[in-house]
Write an enzyme that holds these catalytic residues in place. Sequence first.
Site, mmCIF file in Angstrom:
data_model
loop_
_atom_site.group_PDB
_atom_site.id
_atom_site.type_symbol
_atom_site.label_atom_id
_atom_site.label_comp_id
_atom_site.label_asym_id
_atom_site.label_seq_id
_atom_site.Cartn_x
_atom_site.Cartn_y
_atom_site.Cartn_z
ATOM 1 C CG ASP A 245 -29.109 -38.033 -35.098
ATOM 2 O OD1 ASP A 245 -28.608 -38.963 -35.758
ATOM 3 O OD2 ASP A 245 -28.683 -36.864 -35.123
ATOM 4 C CD GLU A 282 -25.915 -41.727 -34.519
ATOM 5 O OE1 GLU A 282 -25.045 -41.863 -35.398
ATOM 6 O OE2 GLU A 282 -26.690 -40.757 -34.483
ATOM 7 C CG HIS A 379 -28.517 -43.079 -42.082
ATOM 8 N ND1 HIS A 379 -28.880 -43.571 -40.849
ATOM 9 C CD2 HIS A 379 -28.037 -41.832 -41.853
ATOM 10 C CE1 HIS A 379 -28.623 -42.668 -39.924
ATOM 11 N NE2 HIS A 379 -28.117 -41.602 -40.490
ATOM 12 C CG ASN A 384 -22.046 -39.634 -43.479
ATOM 13 O OD1 ASN A 384 -22.485 -38.678 -44.116
ATOM 14 N ND2 ASN A 384 -22.476 -39.932 -42.269
#
Length: 584
Positions: A245, A282, A379, A384
């Site tokens: 992440d 990411e 996601h 978001n």
Amino acid sequence: MQFEVWAPQAGRVTLQCGGATYALERDPERAGWWTGEAEAEDGSRYGFALDGGPVLPDPRSRRQPDGPDGPSAVVDHARHIWRTDDWGGRPLPGAVLYELHVGTYTPEGTFDAAAERLEHLVELGVTHVELMPVCPFPGTHGWGYEGVSLWAVHEPYGGPEGLKRFVDRAHELGLGVVLDVVHNHLGPSGNYLPLFGPYFTDTHHTPWGVAVNLDAPGSDEVRDFLTGSALAWLRDYRIDGLRLDAVHALADTRACHFLEELSTAVDTLAADLARPLFLIAESDLNDPRLITPRAEGGLGLNAQWNDDFHHALHAALTGESQGYYADFGRAPLAAVAKTLTGGYFHDGTYSSFRGRRHGRPLDRARVAGHRLLGYTQTHDQVGNRAQGDRLSMLLADSPGLLACAATLTMTAPFTPMLFMGEEWAAGTPWQFFTDHTDPELAEAVRRGRRREFAAHGWAEEDVPDPQDPATRDRSCLDWSEPGREPHARVLAWYRTLTALRREQPDLTDPDLADTKVAFDEEARWLAFRRGDVRVAVNLGKEPAAIPLGTRPAQVLAAWEPVGPPDADGVLHVPGRSCVVLAQP
């Protein structure tokens, strides 16, 4: 059994286990480490007390049966009998990934319930399941990005044994498993690491506060802590790859970056286990050094998410041009074309969202296309949004545009990734939800979410309350949808596209430079060639005449009935439709 803990500032450390207290001794060979023996077995509860303070969970806890604030429990990984001892792994090249959140993939929200739905993914043509984070976090339901205890598994999902059963079932079906791990921050609740040592540093700051300590005093042990956690998932749970992440938030000024150190350790473990393992980043940096081999001066990660492809495609499909979509929305098909051929859109160009130049070019001769993940939804990009609206909700009246999005994702020169439910145009939202047990933190998250979207014109009552259990419940997939229209038709199209990827070697060719693109921004069509495969999408409402050349072509798949190109080499594609052809 042997217990140990790193607590460099402590003057005295005791272990509480099974109702008894044991004094630990300093390890003479490892500065800051304390060790000792105690009677314990699988399931035994324990914790450490520093200088007479409260009993705290083990930073390297393998299990937190009562949540992040409770005692740790011993896990004997040797007790699990694997049914798939002959699993040889699945490498990343040629893969199709499927991002899955355990807590909303089914209403039950457990590993076992999710495992019962894995045959759906086999029929879909997926090769790997990418699980969102599964480390413990307060409460029952949440996204998982505020987890703590980076070596443990969220108990409401099924704990360590539940994850092993899930991985076993996936491997039985031939599916690889990728796990999303968060090294850039830990949750604010249940995080006791600062009491044990300098796990964090105020030398750097991130959107979540002080940074994880990767380069200040004590950082050797912190780096080992993170690397050890990563290797444990791959070794003890037989995970096939990790998604890292927000690696741009890993502040590290040391000569050997943490990511290079991690990729070296993972490659070593892969050689020891004799099966492929991989790391996917990411990253917001658009820096090809992340995915360049270490021997060529890079950090050695295997792949990264490519948000530029998403942003370009989203702008082309929806017309949105606010925020970070601004640069992509000016000429969206040109933006799609640039990402298809060059990987990044921002490759040293000016980013109006950032107010500066951003990124650097990929060397297409050195970077294989499979090292970039392409997707239309994730996601982040769904959850978001203020109301968690999927692309299928934004384009509810245009299933043909959803088919175009799927076609571009599945035939682009990248590793495709789907977000759960996308394959049948799920009608359920995927919203931001939490289950904080601290009332003050819960209220702060609630207020922050509403304040964030109020700045963009949203009324407070229209922003779902993250703490309301109904927000999570709304986000669960409706498994009755795939059996009825229009969902069934979209699902059939995704299955057709994954089958084409298996059947047409050109669609998994890693050569980025081999992709050739043509488009008409005004007429809203785009076509590209990969070897002998031609792909054409018409995002406009009116039919499009797309020149493909006079060589004979065979239609492999089409959303709406389409004939081969006419005598002049022109392909006539209905409005909001797409077609894949073979043209040797």
